[in-house]
Structure formats: C-alpha cells, structure tokens
Design an enzyme around this catalytic site. Structure first.
Site, PDB file in Angstrom:
ATOM      1  CB  ALA A   1       6.954  23.423  68.117  1.00 47.66           C
ATOM      2  N   PRO A   2       7.097  23.676  71.398  1.00 49.31           N
ATOM      3  CG  PRO A   2       6.500  24.796  73.359  1.00 49.31           C
ATOM      4  CD  PRO A   2       6.290  23.500  72.632  1.00 49.31           C
TER       5      PRO A   2
ATOM      6  CE  LYS B   1       8.676  16.962  76.615  1.00 45.33           C
ATOM      7  NZ  LYS B   1       7.602  17.946  76.400  1.00 45.33           N
TER       8      LYS B   1
ATOM      9  CG  ASP C   1       6.999  20.824  65.199  1.00 42.95           C
ATOM     10  OD1 ASP C   1       5.978  20.457  64.588  1.00 42.95           O
ATOM     11  OD2 ASP C   1       7.123  20.722  66.433  1.00 42.95           O
TER      12      ASP C   1
ATOM     13  NE  ARG D   1       4.071  21.940  66.249  1.00 46.30           N
ATOM     14  CZ  ARG D   1       3.481  21.871  67.437  1.00 46.30           C
ATOM     15  NH1 ARG D   1       2.330  22.513  67.651  1.00 46.30           N
ATOM     16  NH2 ARG D   1       4.015  21.170  68.416  1.00 46.30           N
TER      17      ARG D   1
ATOM     18  CG  ASP E   1       5.279  14.323  58.243  1.00 42.82           C
ATOM     19  OD1 ASP E   1       5.630  13.632  59.215  1.00 42.82           O
ATOM     20  OD2 ASP E   1       4.125  14.306  57.777  1.00 42.82           O
TER      21      ASP E   1
ATOM     22  CB  CYS F   1       1.241  16.529  77.470  1.00 41.60           C
ATOM     23  SG  CYS F   1       0.902  17.318  75.896  1.00 41.60           S
TER      24      CYS F   1
END
Length: 530
Positions: free
Chosen positions: A329-330, A333, A350, A355, A383, A454
């Site tokens: 998510a989102p 990529k 996800d 998500r 998970d 990020c």
C-alpha cells in the site's frame, strides 16, 4: 389605527431588547478558540522537534538544507500508464516541459562512460610519459658514463663537453653549434639534450598513438575504497513528555560487525524500455496537472515521489519474474513493476484492510479487463511475517512501514508522532528487521530482495539491515550478499541528490534537496546465494 401603532411599537421594543441581549452576550469555546489553538502542540511539531534533535547529530551541517527541503513541497514524477493513452500522455507532458527519466539516465551514462575512457587514457599516457622520461634519463646517463670511460686522460671540466657534442650530433648533425656546446656546463647541457629527446619522443609518438595498457602495472589495482565511517548515534529520542533513552534501539546499528558480511559491487542498473517515467529538469519546481482518463477508461499516468522509482529499478524485474510486494500500500511501486510488463506473477500484500483497499483502488483506476489479470496480479491481506510461500518468489520488495519523515512534517492525521503512538513508533525498527529477515528466508536461492524506507533515520535504514543480516546468519545457513550500487547509480546523480559520504555500510539514500526535492528514500539490494 392607534391600536396598530401600539402593537408595532411594542413589537419593535421587544426586538430591540432582544437584540441588545444577544449583542452583549459573549460566546466562549474552550477547544477551538484561537488562543487555545496557538498554544497546542501538534504531531507535526513533535516530529520536527524530534528530527531537529536526532538528524542534526547525524547529518551535521547538511541538516539545515535537508530540513528546508523536507518542509517544502516535494517533487513528483509521472509514470505513464501503458494501459491508457500513453502516447498522448507523453506528448502532453513533454509539451509542458517534462522529460523522460530513462533518456536522461542513458545520456548521463554515456557521458560518464566517455569521461572514464578519457580519464583512463590520460592516466595511461601519464604512466607512459614517466616511464619514457625515466628511460631517456637512464640512456643519457649511460652514454655519459661510456664516453667518460673512453676519454679518461681528459680533465673533468674539459671532457664534459664531449658527450654533449656527441649527443647533439646523434640528434641533428646539421643544427649543432660546437662553439656553444663547449661553453655550456656539462650537467646543464646533458639535461637540455635529454629533455629535447624526451619531448620529441613523447609528442611525436604518444599524442595520437595506440598503446597497449595491458602491459602496464596499475599500482592501484586490488585496493579497496577508503573505509566508510559510521553514523554518530543520537543519544536521546523525544517521547510524550520525557526523554526516552535510545541506546536500546541503537543496538540495531553496531559499529563493529561480529559476523561475516559479503559485499559485492553492482554495475547493472537497467531502465526497462516499457517503463516510461517523466519529470521536470533539475531546478524546475513545476507541478504536473491532475491525470485524466483516456479512451480505455483508465487514468493516463500516476504521480508519485521520484525517490520511489529507485527501489523498483534496483530490484531489477526481468521477464517471467515472480514478484512479492510485501508491504504494497498504497500501490505505487506495484504499479511501477506492472508497467515494465515483465512480471509473470505479482502479489501485492499488506496487513490492514484499509491499506489493501487503497491497492484495489489504484488497480481499478489504472488497469482494465481485470479478468486478464486474475492469474498474474493478486492482492492479499496478511502480516508479511506470516507469509509461508517459500521458494515461490525470485524478487521481493520490502517497502516497510516507517516514520514517513516528509508526511510526519505535513500531516497531523495518521501521524506516527501522535502521543498515543509513541510505543508503536519505538517498535518500528524491530518490526522492520523481522519483515526483512523473513523476506530473505522466503526468496528463492539466487533471488533478490530490496529493502526500502522513506525515512532518514540510520536506525531504520542501515541499522535494520544490519540486524536482519545478523539474525539470518545466527538462525539459518542462508548466505546473503549485499550489493554495493555506487557505480551503478552514477547516472542518476543528474536527477537525484544521493548521500555519497554519509558512512552508509549497506544501502543508498536519496536526500531531499530543493533543486531536486525527491525523497527521502533509502534502499538496499540483497541477493540470496543459497
């Protein structure tokens, strides 16, 4: 008439009385009054306070520039949708000044290649020059010694001119002046003649000559690059009201490696032909218009932070690959990988339903004829640490949940720096390391795993990679190689600000920088050997 006037006067008096009451009444609001709002500390304020304390220690003098870029609007790139009106979209974006990133990288790559060839030739010529000069000097000295042995009866001052005359005759018998050679000092004259011979041989034979560099001994061969220095750890981390000691979390990033880590250089960085990504030139802060739907009913391009492109390119998706996007998510990529037209299977996973709903929304906006994709594109909700499909995927992208530094400075909603999420934030490195370690166990031998965040945090970046590699080494017999992509990433420096000398041990970091305000984006490429 009198009665009506009395009624009217009575009504008016009542209205005036009521109006006066309402005007004099003071309305109070404890929670939304401007004075209350001005004193309130928001999650974005907490995030900035934490970053100023932590990242100033890590980045030093670079931090003010990075801070300014983080607080400024970030730069986007447009991923052309091959399933929409791609040609029209490319033409429209080029008309407003956007440029193809693949084309920019290819031009920069060719420029770097030519420059390296020129530098290599200059170095080889310099080696030949030194060898030739040394040889000529040895020849002059040997001739001088032989001539002195032929005239032992002459005095030293008198015999000094003999070798000079003979050397001059060997060079050019028609232009020799015997009078001047006799009057010159022997040492000066020999050096002048030797320099003339050297100058003539170099300029006449080496300037445009083809030479064999394989016979030259390169003294620098076999030497590694200078040792990378470590990050300086931050000693404190902001909590709700008190300082929380960070030493327990910094153990994920130890200075000394007490287990073997194999690092290999990677020179392969391929930009797929079908992947079309456009952005504005370095220093151009123009923004893209909102994407429109084409004739197929899907949007023509997808806007995302340009830093997100590099982890996907580092993954190196090839035709027929079976790819797992562990924390998808989102969905940006995942869409990038689909646009290469290479994956035989792409699983977008996800952990939360909200998500995975965002992934479905992106798929619906950019793909049509979903029946054609049901065997190639699968969305799952699990998970990532519980996925048990071993030896199925040969490429895994682990874009883990992180502090999302830029989002944390601009959005209060869903901000990891909320007081209620302190424990969750402190557990992030542990969860990240578990996701990466599990991905290394899932991937096929010979397969590739790319870890990305990020965040600028060295704990969440190199520190997590270090912890995951250690756990894999302790618990399994899996062999993992870290790919150093420094050489491969040279062409992207024309569009990105990469942290080249930050002491990174494993991965690479895109730094926010006003002229090319992408990122932050950290990524590390790992290959499982067995």
């Amino acid at each position: 008439m009198y009665t009506n006037n009395c009624v009217i006067n009575s009504v008016c008096s009542n209205l005036c009385f009521r109006t006066s009451i309402y005007v004099q009444k003071r309305w109070k609001s404890k929670k939304v009054h401007w004075s209350v709002l001005a004193k309130k500390i928001y999650p974005v304020d907490k995030a900035l306070e934490h970053f100023d304390d932590f990242y100033k220690t890590v980045f030093g003098r670079r931090w003010p520039s990075i801070r300014l870029a983080l607080l400024s609007p970030h730069k986007y790139c447009a991923v052309i949708n091959n399933f929409g009106d791609s040609d029209m979209a490319v033409s429209d974006l080029q008309n407003i000044g956007a440029m193809s990133m693949r084309r920019l990288f290819e031009l920069e790559k060719e420029t770097i290649k030519q420059q390296k060839q020129e530098d290599r030739r200059k170095k080889d010529l310099e080696k030949i020059f030194k060898l030739d000069r040394k040889l000529e000097q040895m020849m002059v000295a040997k001739q001088q010694k032989e001539l002195e042995s032929l005239y032992p009866h002459r005095e030293k001052s008198e015999s000094a001119c003999v070798p000079a005359d003979i050397l001059t005759l060997n060079k050019s018998s028609s232009d020799t002046s015997h009078g001047s050679s006799v009057n010159m000092n022997r040492k000066d004259h020999a050096e002048e003649c030797g320099d003339a011979l050297i100058e003539k041989s170099l300029h006449s034979s080496l300037r445009d000559a083809d030479f064999d560099t394989q016979r030259l001994i390169d003294p620098a061969s076999g030497l590694s690059a200078a040792a990378l220095y470590e990050y300086v750890p931050a000693t404190r981390l902001k909590g709700m009201e008190d300082w929380i000691v960070e030493s327990q979390h910094y153990r994920y990033y130890k200075k000394n490696t007490d287990f073997p880590v194999h690092i290999e250089s990677d020179h392969d960085f391929i930009f797929p032909d079908h992947l079309q990504v456009l952005t504005f030139e370095r220093g151009n802060v123009s923004s893209f218009p909102a994407p429109k739907r084409g004739s197929t009913g899907v949007l023509n391009y997808y806007l995302l932070d340009g830093g997100s492109l590099l982890p996907v390119l580092a993954l190196g998706v090839n035709p027929g690959d079976r790819v797992l996007d562990m924390c998808a998510a989102p969905g940006g990529k995942s869409l990038l990988m689909l646009q290469t037209l290479f994956p035989a299977l792409l699983v977008c996973n996800d952990v939360q339903e909200s998500r995975t709903n965002r992934i479905h929304a992106v798929i619906k906006q950019y793909l049509y004829s979903m029946d054609k994709w049901k065997n190639r594109l699968i969305v799952t909700q699990r998970d990532g640490r519980d996925i048990d499909e071993y030896n199925i995927y040969n490429k895994i992208l682990v874009d883990v949940p992180c502090t999302i530094d830029r989002h944390s400075l601009h959005e209060n909603e869903n901000n990891i720096f909320k007081p209620t999420r302190v424990k969750e934030r402190l557990k992030i490195p542990e969860i990240q390391a578990e996701l990466l370690g599990h991905a290394l166990k899932l991937v096929q031998p010979g397969g590739t795993v790319v870890y990305s965040t990020c965040s600028l945090s060295p704990i969440q970046n190199d520190g997590v990679v270090h912890m995951a590699l250690r756990k894999v080494w302790e618990e399994t017999d899996i062999q993992v190689v870290v790919k150093d992509m420094t050489a491969a990433l040279e062409p992207v420096n024309c569009m990105y600000k990469l942290g080249q000398d930050l002491g990174l041990k494993y991965g690479h970091l895109v730094l926010p920088f006003i002229p090319c305000n992408f990122g932050p984006m950290y990524f590390c490429k790992l290959v499982r050997r067995k």
